[in-house]
Structure formats: structure tokens, C-alpha cells
Design a protein around this motif. Sequence first.
Motif, PDB file in Angstrom:
ATOM      1  N   ILE A  16       3.582   7.557  -3.160  1.00 38.42           N
ATOM      2  CA  ILE A  16       3.876   6.229  -2.632  1.00 38.42           C
ATOM      3  C   ILE A  16       5.249   6.305  -1.989  1.00 38.42           C
ATOM      4  O   ILE A  16       6.201   6.799  -2.599  1.00 38.42           O
ATOM      5  CB  ILE A  16       3.878   5.169  -3.750  1.00 38.42           C
ATOM      6  CG1 ILE A  16       2.486   5.046  -4.360  1.00 38.42           C
ATOM      7  CG2 ILE A  16       4.363   3.830  -3.222  1.00 38.42           C
ATOM      8  CD1 ILE A  16       2.444   4.149  -5.569  1.00 38.42           C
ATOM      9  N   VAL A  17       5.354   5.820  -0.764  1.00 36.43           N
ATOM     10  CA  VAL A  17       6.636   5.778  -0.059  1.00 36.43           C
ATOM     11  C   VAL A  17       7.010   4.319   0.090  1.00 36.43           C
ATOM     12  O   VAL A  17       6.233   3.522   0.609  1.00 36.43           O
ATOM     13  CB  VAL A  17       6.543   6.470   1.320  1.00 36.43           C
ATOM     14  CG1 VAL A  17       7.891   6.458   2.008  1.00 36.43           C
ATOM     15  CG2 VAL A  17       6.013   7.886   1.182  1.00 36.43           C
ATOM     16  N   GLN A  18       8.208   3.967  -0.383  1.00 35.96           N
ATOM     17  CA  GLN A  18       8.609   2.563  -0.328  1.00 35.96           C
ATOM     18  C   GLN A  18      10.075   2.416   0.047  1.00 35.96           C
ATOM     19  O   GLN A  18      10.877   3.328  -0.152  1.00 35.96           O
ATOM     20  CB  GLN A  18       8.350   1.874  -1.667  1.00 35.96           C
ATOM     21  CG  GLN A  18       9.206   2.363  -2.809  1.00 35.96           C
ATOM     22  CD  GLN A  18       8.847   1.715  -4.136  1.00 35.96           C
ATOM     23  OE1 GLN A  18       7.694   1.477  -4.421  1.00 35.96           O
ATOM     24  NE2 GLN A  18       9.855   1.446  -4.938  1.00 35.96           N
ATOM     25  N   LEU A  19      10.383   1.254   0.612  1.00 38.03           N
ATOM     26  CA  LEU A  19      11.764   0.842   0.867  1.00 38.03           C
ATOM     27  C   LEU A  19      12.049  -0.343  -0.031  1.00 38.03           C
ATOM     28  O   LEU A  19      11.233  -1.264  -0.124  1.00 38.03           O
ATOM     29  CB  LEU A  19      11.950   0.394   2.318  1.00 38.03           C
ATOM     30  CG  LEU A  19      12.150   1.452   3.374  1.00 38.03           C
ATOM     31  CD1 LEU A  19      12.296   0.798   4.747  1.00 38.03           C
ATOM     32  CD2 LEU A  19      13.342   2.315   3.084  1.00 38.03           C
ATOM     33  N   THR A  20      13.194  -0.313  -0.681  1.00 42.38           N
ATOM     34  CA  THR A  20      13.598  -1.413  -1.552  1.00 42.38           C
ATOM     35  C   THR A  20      14.923  -1.964  -1.054  1.00 42.38           C
ATOM     36  O   THR A  20      15.844  -1.195  -0.743  1.00 42.38           O
ATOM     37  CB  THR A  20      13.759  -0.920  -3.004  1.00 42.38           C
ATOM     38  OG1 THR A  20      12.528  -0.329  -3.425  1.00 42.38           O
ATOM     39  CG2 THR A  20      14.109  -2.061  -3.938  1.00 42.38           C
ATOM     40  N   LYS A 102      16.088  11.368   3.119  1.00 41.41           N
ATOM     41  CA  LYS A 102      15.203  11.830   2.050  1.00 41.41           C
ATOM     42  C   LYS A 102      15.124  10.772   0.956  1.00 41.41           C
ATOM     43  O   LYS A 102      15.843   9.770   0.988  1.00 41.41           O
ATOM     44  CB  LYS A 102      15.680  13.162   1.498  1.00 41.41           C
ATOM     45  CG  LYS A 102      17.083  13.155   0.926  1.00 41.41           C
ATOM     46  CD  LYS A 102      17.519  14.557   0.561  1.00 41.41           C
ATOM     47  CE  LYS A 102      18.860  14.621  -0.070  1.00 41.41           C
ATOM     48  NZ  LYS A 102      19.936  13.902   0.481  1.00 41.41           N
ATOM     49  N   SER A 103      14.256  11.010  -0.005  1.00 40.10           N
ATOM     50  CA  SER A 103      14.079  10.068  -1.111  1.00 40.10           C
ATOM     51  C   SER A 103      15.406   9.824  -1.808  1.00 40.10           C
ATOM     52  O   SER A 103      16.192  10.745  -2.005  1.00 40.10           O
ATOM     53  CB  SER A 103      13.056  10.613  -2.106  1.00 40.10           C
ATOM     54  OG  SER A 103      12.809   9.671  -3.126  1.00 40.10           O
ATOM     55  N   VAL A 118      10.436   7.861  -2.806  1.00 41.66           N
ATOM     56  CA  VAL A 118       9.122   8.502  -2.775  1.00 41.66           C
ATOM     57  C   VAL A 118       8.711   8.741  -4.215  1.00 41.66           C
ATOM     58  O   VAL A 118       9.406   9.411  -4.977  1.00 41.66           O
ATOM     59  CB  VAL A 118       9.160   9.833  -1.995  1.00 41.66           C
ATOM     60  CG1 VAL A 118       7.781  10.480  -1.962  1.00 41.66           C
ATOM     61  CG2 VAL A 118       9.682   9.605  -0.582  1.00 41.66           C
ATOM     62  N   ILE A 119       7.574   8.159  -4.603  1.00 39.95           N
ATOM     63  CA  ILE A 119       7.096   8.241  -5.980  1.00 39.95           C
ATOM     64  C   ILE A 119       5.851   9.107  -6.004  1.00 39.95           C
ATOM     65  O   ILE A 119       4.897   8.846  -5.277  1.00 39.95           O
ATOM     66  CB  ILE A 119       6.772   6.840  -6.535  1.00 39.95           C
ATOM     67  CG1 ILE A 119       8.015   5.956  -6.458  1.00 39.95           C
ATOM     68  CG2 ILE A 119       6.235   6.924  -7.947  1.00 39.95           C
ATOM     69  CD1 ILE A 119       7.733   4.489  -6.651  1.00 39.95           C
ATOM     70  N   ASP A 120       5.864  10.137  -6.836  1.00 40.33           N
ATOM     71  CA  ASP A 120       4.708  11.015  -6.987  1.00 40.33           C
ATOM     72  C   ASP A 120       3.821  10.441  -8.077  1.00 40.33           C
ATOM     73  O   ASP A 120       4.140  10.520  -9.255  1.00 40.33           O
ATOM     74  CB  ASP A 120       5.171  12.424  -7.345  1.00 40.33           C
ATOM     75  CG  ASP A 120       4.044  13.435  -7.279  1.00 40.33           C
ATOM     76  OD1 ASP A 120       2.882  13.024  -7.038  1.00 40.33           O
ATOM     77  OD2 ASP A 120       4.316  14.629  -7.466  1.00 40.33           O
ATOM     78  N   GLN A 121       2.702   9.840  -7.671  1.00 41.66           N
ATOM     79  CA  GLN A 121       1.810   9.185  -8.626  1.00 41.66           C
ATOM     80  C   GLN A 121       1.194  10.175  -9.598  1.00 41.66           C
ATOM     81  O   GLN A 121       0.968   9.855 -10.750  1.00 41.66           O
ATOM     82  CB  GLN A 121       0.682   8.465  -7.895  1.00 41.66           C
ATOM     83  CG  GLN A 121       1.055   7.116  -7.396  1.00 41.66           C
ATOM     84  CD  GLN A 121      -0.165   6.396  -6.893  1.00 41.66           C
ATOM     85  OE1 GLN A 121      -0.893   6.898  -6.048  1.00 41.66           O
ATOM     86  NE2 GLN A 121      -0.396   5.218  -7.413  1.00 41.66           N
TER      87      GLN A 121
END
Length: 144
Positions: A16-20, A102-103, A118-121
Motif C-alpha cells: 500500500i502506498v499512501q500520503l499522510t 522514498k518511504s 509504503v506499507i508491505d501488507q
Amino acid sequence: MVLLRKKKEDVDSGQIVQLTITTGNNDTEDFPGKVFYLQCGNNFIGRDPLCEIVLNSKTVSRKHAELKVSYDRKTYLLHDLGSANGTIVGRARLHNDKKEIKSADEFQVGEIVLKLLVIDQDDSLKTMNVQSAGPSGPGPAEDK
């Protein structure tokens, strides 16, 4: 002749790729903690409602920046689109320029600070194998 090309499928759908938003503006509803999920390809950031990441602050241009996520989700390219206030990554100000991030990197568009994560599910969903004492475990002690 028309050639149709099949869109390349995500190689690693377990990420999952996210911006917070880490620093926002409550008056414009750009709340800290608000999360945007990114897709592979171009993700536009700006005030324009057609952008993938819509920020309402007046310090953000209509089409402020673009964050391109590679199809293997290993490369993240941030591109300032000639915004009035620029895009800041670390101590560098981008204006019509690109920078790979990068993450866990943070960058600023206008007054809003965003963090790429970047979250590795696959790793987060793994379960642990726990040994338990079953019926074959030690029995009651016998008196002799």
C-alpha cells in the motif's frame, strides 16, 4: 490501424502506498493525519478537484505537483509543476524540477507537509506460530 496495449498489472499488489498529512490546516479541512492512497502511475497534488490528492489550502496551486509511482512500487518521483510556492523536499526547493523520494520521506506543498509511506501488507498480515501444550503434555504427578 489501432493498437491497444494492455495496462501493465501491478507487480506487487501486497504493498500500500499512501500520503499522510503531517502538518496541515484545520481551517481548510487539510487535517493532520488525513491519508490519501496512491495508485501506480501519475498522482496529481493540488487544489483542482480532479487531482488525486486534493488539498484546499490557498498556498497550494491548482496543479501543484505530481507524484509518480512506478508499477513495481519501488520508485517514487516527485515533480513540481511550476507551482507558485514551489515544493520543498528536505532543504531543497523544487520549482519545475523532479526528485526521487522514498518511504518515510516528507515534502511540503504550500503550507501542507505530506509524508510518503509504503506499507508491505504481506509482512503486516503474517501470523505467528505459537506452540501450545496439548493433550500429550505432562500429566499429573504420581505419588509413589
